[in-house]
Design an enzyme around this catalytic site. Structure first.
Site, PDB file in Angstrom:
ATOM      1  N   GLY A 172      33.069  41.859  79.499  1.00 59.05           N
ATOM      2  CA  GLY A 172      31.664  42.323  79.190  1.00 59.05           C
ATOM      3  C   GLY A 172      30.764  41.928  80.606  1.00 59.05           C
ATOM      4  O   GLY A 172      31.372  41.242  81.427  1.00 59.05           O
ATOM      5  N   LEU A 173      29.520  42.582  80.311  1.00 57.22           N
ATOM      6  CA  LEU A 173      28.579  42.274  81.514  1.00 57.22           C
ATOM      7  C   LEU A 173      28.379  40.879  81.571  1.00 57.22           C
ATOM      8  O   LEU A 173      28.443  40.044  80.680  1.00 57.22           O
ATOM      9  CB  LEU A 173      27.249  43.186  81.167  1.00 57.22           C
ATOM     10  N   GLY A 207      27.431  37.422  76.895  1.00 58.57           N
ATOM     11  CA  GLY A 207      27.607  36.381  75.754  1.00 58.57           C
ATOM     12  C   GLY A 207      29.146  35.848  75.779  1.00 58.57           C
ATOM     13  O   GLY A 207      29.480  35.138  74.870  1.00 58.57           O
ATOM     14  N   LYS A 208      29.865  36.157  76.620  1.00 60.62           N
ATOM     15  CA  LYS A 208      31.334  36.119  76.880  1.00 60.62           C
ATOM     16  C   LYS A 208      31.610  34.596  76.875  1.00 60.62           C
ATOM     17  O   LYS A 208      32.408  34.084  75.757  1.00 60.62           O
ATOM     18  CB  LYS A 208      32.211  36.566  78.087  1.00 60.62           C
ATOM     19  N   SER A 242      35.846  41.501  84.305  1.00 58.79           N
ATOM     20  CA  SER A 242      36.884  42.281  84.288  1.00 58.79           C
ATOM     21  C   SER A 242      36.582  43.604  84.016  1.00 58.79           C
ATOM     22  O   SER A 242      36.850  44.360  83.170  1.00 58.79           O
ATOM     23  CB  SER A 242      37.871  41.774  83.338  1.00 58.79           C
TER      24      SER A 242
HETATM   25  N1  LIG Z   1      28.654  40.932  92.106  1.00 59.13           N
HETATM   26  C1  LIG Z   1      28.805  40.093  90.858  1.00 59.13           C
HETATM   27  N2  LIG Z   1      29.106  40.942  89.879  1.00 59.13           N
HETATM   28  C2  LIG Z   1      29.223  40.288  88.792  1.00 59.13           C
HETATM   29  N3  LIG Z   1      29.072  39.054  88.409  1.00 59.13           N
HETATM   30  C3  LIG Z   1      28.928  38.303  89.614  1.00 59.13           C
HETATM   31  C4  LIG Z   1      28.632  38.703  90.913  1.00 59.13           C
HETATM   32  N4  LIG Z   1      28.325  37.824  91.752  1.00 59.13           N
HETATM   33  C5  LIG Z   1      28.256  36.664  91.157  1.00 59.13           C
HETATM   34  N5  LIG Z   1      28.731  36.950  89.761  1.00 59.13           N
HETATM   35  C6  LIG Z   1      29.153  35.611  88.857  1.00 59.13           C
HETATM   36  O1  LIG Z   1      30.328  35.434  88.703  1.00 59.13           O
HETATM   37  C7  LIG Z   1      30.699  35.772  87.373  1.00 59.13           C
HETATM   38  C8  LIG Z   1      31.901  36.846  87.498  1.00 59.13           C
HETATM   39  O2  LIG Z   1      32.680  36.425  87.650  1.00 59.13           O
HETATM   40  P1  LIG Z   1      34.320  37.102  87.161  1.00 59.13           P
HETATM   41  O3  LIG Z   1      35.352  36.674  87.929  1.00 59.13           O
HETATM   42  O4  LIG Z   1      34.252  37.201  85.866  1.00 59.13           O
HETATM   43  O5  LIG Z   1      34.243  38.642  87.883  1.00 59.13           O
HETATM   44  S1  LIG Z   1      35.239  39.663  87.860  1.00 59.13           S
HETATM   45  O6  LIG Z   1      36.085  39.796  86.658  1.00 59.13           O
HETATM   46  O7  LIG Z   1      36.115  39.574  88.868  1.00 59.13           O
HETATM   47  O8  LIG Z   1      34.479  41.226  87.892  1.00 59.13           O
HETATM   48  C9  LIG Z   1      29.624  36.197  86.567  1.00 59.13           C
HETATM   49  O9  LIG Z   1      29.603  35.196  85.652  1.00 59.13           O
HETATM   50  P2  LIG Z   1      28.995  35.755  83.907  1.00 59.13           P
HETATM   51  O10 LIG Z   1      27.710  35.874  84.118  1.00 59.13           O
HETATM   52  O11 LIG Z   1      29.621  34.361  83.197  1.00 59.13           O
HETATM   53  O12 LIG Z   1      29.629  36.904  83.553  1.00 59.13           O
HETATM   54  C10 LIG Z   1      28.273  35.782  87.416  1.00 59.13           C
HETATM   55  O13 LIG Z   1      27.955  34.530  87.232  1.00 59.13           O
HETATM   56  N1  LIG Z   2      24.897  36.498  69.473  1.00 57.22           N
HETATM   57  C1  LIG Z   2      24.870  35.794  70.661  1.00 57.22           C
HETATM   58  N2  LIG Z   2      26.225  35.513  71.019  1.00 57.22           N
HETATM   59  C2  LIG Z   2      26.386  35.123  72.319  1.00 57.22           C
HETATM   60  N3  LIG Z   2      25.386  34.643  73.082  1.00 57.22           N
HETATM   61  C3  LIG Z   2      24.037  34.983  72.818  1.00 57.22           C
HETATM   62  C4  LIG Z   2      23.768  35.351  71.473  1.00 57.22           C
HETATM   63  N4  LIG Z   2      22.534  35.683  71.361  1.00 57.22           N
HETATM   64  C5  LIG Z   2      22.073  35.022  72.408  1.00 57.22           C
HETATM   65  N5  LIG Z   2      22.983  34.526  73.158  1.00 57.22           N
HETATM   66  C6  LIG Z   2      22.564  34.169  74.407  1.00 57.22           C
HETATM   67  O1  LIG Z   2      22.958  35.151  75.804  1.00 57.22           O
HETATM   68  C7  LIG Z   2      23.580  34.200  76.814  1.00 57.22           C
HETATM   69  C8  LIG Z   2      24.548  34.814  77.006  1.00 57.22           C
HETATM   70  O2  LIG Z   2      25.246  33.726  78.293  1.00 57.22           O
HETATM   71  P1  LIG Z   2      26.537  33.850  78.757  1.00 57.22           P
HETATM   72  O3  LIG Z   2      27.516  33.140  77.475  1.00 57.22           O
HETATM   73  O4  LIG Z   2      26.700  32.831  79.902  1.00 57.22           O
HETATM   74  O5  LIG Z   2      27.304  35.233  78.927  1.00 57.22           O
HETATM   75  P2  LIG Z   2      28.368  35.669  79.986  1.00 57.22           P
HETATM   76  O6  LIG Z   2      29.476  34.422  79.840  1.00 57.22           O
HETATM   77  O7  LIG Z   2      28.883  37.057  79.419  1.00 57.22           O
HETATM   78  O8  LIG Z   2      27.932  35.819  81.429  1.00 57.22           O
HETATM   79  C9  LIG Z   2      23.232  32.698  76.286  1.00 57.22           C
HETATM   80  O9  LIG Z   2      22.204  32.174  76.826  1.00 57.22           O
HETATM   81  C10 LIG Z   2      23.582  32.895  74.687  1.00 57.22           C
HETATM   82  O10 LIG Z   2      22.757  31.610  74.304  1.00 57.22           O
END
Ligand SMILES: Nc1ncnc2c1ncn2[C@@H]1O[C@H](COP(=O)(O)OS(=O)(=O)O)[C@@H](OP(=O)(O)O)[C@H]1O
Ligand SMILES: Nc1ncnc2c1ncn2[C@@H]1O[C@H](COP(=O)(O)OP(=O)(O)O)[C@@H](O)[C@H]1O
Length: 198
Positions: free
Chosen positions: A32-33, A37-38, A106
């Protein structure tokens, strides 16, 4: 490239570790984006499994990218290599007997299909954390959307890099509609039968 590689047949098998652990190994893949919330969900699911005495390990985007994959960027090619290495790590952890939780953006269907190929269909469920981008951007947990909008980050998923929506995820979650507790229940309901020893 010539590969003179021979796989050794060790005494202790995955099945033996399952008997010791009293459960089968597995991979739960969260996609997911950023901000969907992953990590929050993976963390809560791991806690629930741990409380049930299940042996787990959580692989997460930020910590993998700080360590083993610190040489990789966010180009399409490097994301593919990132996911391939993570799948191989997950496969080793599965062999070690663990229930692995993997939380990665991913964004490419083909890369996720490759994960399934590497670990085997029977050991894998895909959880699509389908939170609308507007909500992810409103949360902006790490301030990355703001930076991406200002043009300070290239290839940011959802802004100026693609996210290919899963076509047939095992579980799909909208975190604007469900709280973490009920999401954990949904995932455990699907998972527990699959890791049970018969
Ligand atoms: N350009 C760009 N696009 C997406 N995400 C970015 C980017 N730059 C830094 N970040 C940070 O890196 C986390 C994503 O890393 P991943 O290894 O999950 O990405 S991927 O699966 O290879 O696409 C992602 O973490 P999450 O917010 O937990 O998803 C971001 O914190
Ligand atoms: N129902 C929910 N499930 C998961 N996260 C939630 C929910 N509602 C709000 N949130 C908030 O959304 C944010 C998600 O961040 P994060 O888990 O780091 O996302 P990701 O790993 O996809 O980048 C957190 O601050 C979390 O507290």
């Amino acid at each position: 490239m010539e590969k003179n590689i021979f796989v050794h047949n060790f005494n202790i098998k995955k099945e033996d570790r399952s008997v010791l652990n009293k459960h089968r190994p597995f991979l739960i893949w969260f996609t997911g984006l950023s901000g969907s919330g992953k990590s929050t969900i993976a963390n809560a699911v791991e806690q629930a499994l741990f409380n049930k005495g299940i042996h787990t390990y959580l692989l997460d985007g930020d910590n993998i990218r700080k360590g083993i994959n610190s040489n990789l960027s966010f180009s399409a090619e490097d994301r593919t290599e990132n996911i391939r290495r993570i799948a191989e790590i997950a496969n080793l952890l599965i062999d070690a007997g663990l229930v692995v939780l993997a939380s990665f953006v991913s964004p490419y269907i083909e890369d996720r299909e490759n994960v399934k190929r590497i670990v085997g269909d029977a050991n894998y469920i895909e959880v699509f954390v389908n939170t609308p981008i507007e909500e992810c951007e409103r949360r902006d947990v790490k301030g990355l959307y703001k930076k991406a909008r200002k043009g300070e980050i290239q290839n940011f998923t959802g802004i100026n890099a693609p996210y290919e929506v899963p076509l047939a995820p095992d579980i799909e979650i909208d975190t604007t509609k469900l709280n973490v507790e009920s999401i954990v229940d949904i995932i455990l309901k699907q998972l527990l039968g699959k890791i049970e020893l018969l």
